[in-house]
Design an enzyme around this catalytic site. Structure first.
Site, mmCIF file in Angstrom:
data_model
loop_
_atom_site.group_PDB
_atom_site.id
_atom_site.type_symbol
_atom_site.label_atom_id
_atom_site.label_comp_id
_atom_site.label_asym_id
_atom_site.label_seq_id
_atom_site.Cartn_x
_atom_site.Cartn_y
_atom_site.Cartn_z
ATOM 1 N N PRO A 271 -18.513 13.326 21.386
ATOM 2 C CG PRO A 271 -17.527 11.370 21.988
ATOM 3 C CD PRO A 271 -18.655 12.095 22.012
ATOM 4 C CB THR A 272 -20.854 12.321 17.044
ATOM 5 O OG1 THR A 272 -20.745 10.832 17.246
ATOM 6 C CG2 THR A 272 -21.693 12.404 15.657
ATOM 7 C CD GLN A 273 -23.278 17.399 20.621
ATOM 8 O OE1 GLN A 273 -23.122 18.407 20.767
ATOM 9 N NE2 GLN A 273 -24.144 16.365 21.378
ATOM 10 C CB CYS B 211 5.932 -14.875 -1.370
ATOM 11 S SG CYS B 211 6.934 -13.649 -2.218
ATOM 12 C CG LEU B 212 9.965 -16.086 3.416
ATOM 13 C CD1 LEU B 212 11.266 -15.968 3.025
ATOM 14 C CD2 LEU B 212 9.947 -15.271 4.661
ATOM 15 C CD GLN C 11 11.951 -16.203 -1.812
ATOM 16 O OE1 GLN C 11 12.592 -15.578 -0.903
ATOM 17 N NE2 GLN C 11 11.610 -15.438 -2.922
ATOM 18 C CG HIS D 235 1.907 -12.390 -2.217
ATOM 19 N ND1 HIS D 235 2.292 -12.466 -0.725
ATOM 20 C CD2 HIS D 235 3.144 -11.891 -2.683
ATOM 21 C CE1 HIS D 235 3.356 -12.209 -0.387
ATOM 22 N NE2 HIS D 235 4.183 -12.051 -1.533
ATOM 23 C CD GLU E 290 -1.450 -13.429 0.087
ATOM 24 O OE1 GLU E 290 -1.275 -14.319 -0.918
ATOM 25 O OE2 GLU E 290 -0.190 -12.997 0.190
HETATM 26 N N1 GLN Z 1 11.833 -11.936 0.928
HETATM 27 C C1 GLN Z 1 11.759 -12.657 -0.362
HETATM 28 C C2 GLN Z 1 11.794 -11.889 -1.607
HETATM 29 O O1 GLN Z 1 12.186 -10.732 -1.466
HETATM 30 C C3 GLN Z 1 10.006 -12.999 -0.266
HETATM 31 C C4 GLN Z 1 9.054 -11.827 -0.317
HETATM 32 C C5 GLN Z 1 7.970 -12.160 0.018
HETATM 33 O O2 GLN Z 1 7.196 -13.279 0.613
HETATM 34 N N2 GLN Z 1 6.681 -11.272 -0.398
HETATM 35 O O3 GLN Z 1 11.966 -12.285 -2.629
#
Ligand code: GLN
Length: 557
Positions: free
Chosen positions: A195-197, A385-386, A389, A511, A513
């Site tokens: 596969p490499t060749q 985020c969500l 909310q 976020h 992260e």
């Molecule tokens: N759905 C939500 C919004 O649009 C949260 C978005 C998310 O978690 N990135 O505000």
């Protein structure tokens, strides 16, 4: 006219045989090793698909959308680049076929081509070259990863463009690294080089002779197999590198460096010799491999069956654990299946609960139930985020006496719009883009968990959402115990909420992260993991106490 920046060296990383061999990780690892040797690097990812950016692509299909500081929605490989190096990606760090065509078509409409017939070669390829060379300022080495697999129709213009760049900048200023697969065939007990060749033959047919082959393999590749690959692929033997499977992705730079890839690159690119420095990275890998204990986090989300959809989250939790030498075990819980009764069986053994970001109503009921559980049972909770909310909706419905409170994303007709599209009302989005994207500042309240975690009065983190907390309801929510601990400097946007009475309950609209790096874990992840571990220890102590209790009341036991 397009000019190449002569002082910049280029490394082009392509992939062959099959996808998912870890090209992004390989590119990021090479960058990390070279950065360790004191070179200034920058990285770029070229994606051959037609979407203008990955913002609209399903996380199920394409994995997470990585958001940069300047608010560009990019491929998840950019997350690896930032985590492995010190670079901060921006809108120039990732582009797609769609973006290239968009730009060429705009030029054509403006009449920039002066009546010429606009073609793939040279117009599309020139545009690709321009996008690449645009970021070459201020770096010694630019590493460019070409998405897709050699042989795909879509990637041809990209390969043609990098072939030309090598010709433009000269032999010693550009190197081609090609990642392939060397499978172990159990029935014959052999490693297969064919596969490499084939993949290298495919590359050479379009004019690219790779300088280095990274051979992905489940084991170290013996010298005689390397010799064979070298011979058939017209490459020097020491440039055939084993990219063997490793335990943690963070080990890849160490494994590649042990194979001598940095020495070869320095030679190929005529770079001044600089000594190796990977000490901090070796320590990191040692800490990952030798945790003192472990902690289990339950993630109640929507895309849990596909690990790549929460890539940065995964990594940020690992980093949070590394900060305290803990192994973080993740228990993925499908929010939609969190019907009553299942809650306890799914969550009673986790040490902390996290509700991540997401879009659409699916799973929201389960997330709200999980948040109620965390709040009532005093289990550390982190909402992102969500997740924020849902935490606000949960508070409104269950504590603030606002039944059926909701986000207008899920129910336009709710009597209590606790989450809504604030920017629509402010007219901010009148000109197109409807998302709040990229880094924004939040002022942090004194005495809050957030203030304590960040160690300063402000936080700068990245956003990707449309909806916001409706401050009209804040008096009711705060009376119910919720505290706003992060607010945008203009006071309009709620960024962080907490319950001061809870051991550790924090939810943020951004976020965090995206900004966590293994050598600099994000403070919120670090503190959440630490709080979860305290919770675990508290529970252990309780269990021990109960056991003792049983012993004293039952002498026969
Ligand atoms: N759905 C939500 C919004 O649009 C949260 C978005 C998310 O978690 N990135 O505000």
């Amino acid at each position: 006219m397009m000019k190449s920046k002569r002082s910049t060296k280029y490394i082009f990383v392509t992939g062959g045989v099959v996808s998912s061999l870890g090209k992004g990780l390989a590119a990021a690892s090479i960058a990390r090793i070279l950065e360790g040797r004191g070179f200034r690097i920058t990285m770029q990812k070229l994606d051959p698909y037609i979407n203008v950016d990955p913002g609209t692509m399903s996380p199920f299909q394409h994995g997470e959308v990585f958001v940069t500081e300047d608010g560009t929605e990019t491929d998840l490989d950019l997350g690896h680049y930032e985590r492995f190096t010190t670079m901060t990606a921006d809108k120039h760090s990732n582009f797609t076929t769609g973006k290239i065509y968009q730009s060429v078509i705009e030029k054509e409409r403006r009449g920039d081509y002066l009546g010429a017939t606009v073609q793939v070669i040279p117009h599309i390829t020139d545009e690709i070259k321009e996008f690449i060379l645009r970021v070459s300022e201020n770096c010694d080495i630019q590493i460019v990863e070409v998405g897709g697999t050699v042989g795909d129709i879509e990637s041809l213009p990209f390969l043609e463009a990098i072939r030309q760049i090598r010709l433009d900048v000269g032999r010693n200023n550009a190197a081609f690294v090609h990642l392939t697969l060397v499978p172990w065939i159990a029935t014959s007990g052999e490693l297969k080089t064919k596969p490499t060749q084939h993949s290298v033959r495919e590359l050479r047919a379009i004019g690219i002779q790779p300088d280095i082959l990274l051979c992905r393999c489940d084991r170290a590749i013996p010298q005689e197999v390397k010799r064979k690959i070298a011979l058939f692929c017209n490459i020097s033997e020491d440039a055939v590198i084993s990219a063997r499977d490793v335990e943690t992705i963070y080990e890849v730079p160490l494994a590649l460096s042990a194979e001598g890839i940095d020495e070869i690159i320095m030679k190929l690119l005529d770079l001044p010799y600089r000594r190796k420095s990977l000490k901090d990275w070796e320590d990191l890998v040692h800490r990952i491999q030798h945790p003192v204990d472990e902690v289990t986090i339950g993630i109640v989300g929507k895309y849990v069956s596909y690990e790549d959809s929460y890539k940065s989250l995964n990594e940020a939790l690992l980093h949070g654990g590394v900060a305290a030498s803990l192994k973080v075990r993740l228990k993925w819980v499908e929010a939609e299946e969190m019907a009553n009764g299942k809650l306890d069986s799914e969550l009673s053994r986790v040490d902390g609960i996290l509700v991540p970001g997401g879009f659409g109503v699916r799973g929201v009921a389960g997330m709200i139930e999980a948040i109620r559980y965390a709040r009532e049972k005093r289990v550390p909770f982190f909402g992102i985020c969500l997740g924020l909310q849902c935490a606000v909706i949960e508070c409104a419905r269950n504590l603030a006496g606002l039944p059926d409170a909701d986000s207008t994303e899920f129910n336009e007709a709710t009597p209590y719009k606790v989450i809504y599209k604030l920017r629509d009302l402010l007219g901010v989005d009148a000109l197109g883009g409807t998302m709040r994207l990229g880094a924004y500042t939040a002022n942090l309240a004194p005495g809050s968990l957030a203030r304590q975690a960040y160690g300063e009065d402000v936080a700068i983190d990245r956003h990707r959402h449309r909806y916001e907390v409706n401050q009209e309801f804040l008096p009711k929510l705060t009376a119910a115990g919720l505290k706003v601990s992060g607010l945008s400097p203009d006071g309009k946007f709620v960024e962080i909420v907490e319950y001061p009475e809870h051991p550790w309950f924090l939810a943020c609209q951004f976020h965090p992260e995206y900004k966590s790096r293994p050598l600099a874990p994000h403070p919120l992840f670090r503190d959440f993991v630490a709080a979860s571990y305290r919770h675990k220890q508290g529970r252990r102590a309780n269990v021990a106490f109960q056991d003792q209790d049983v012993v004293t009341t039952n002498p026969h036991r």
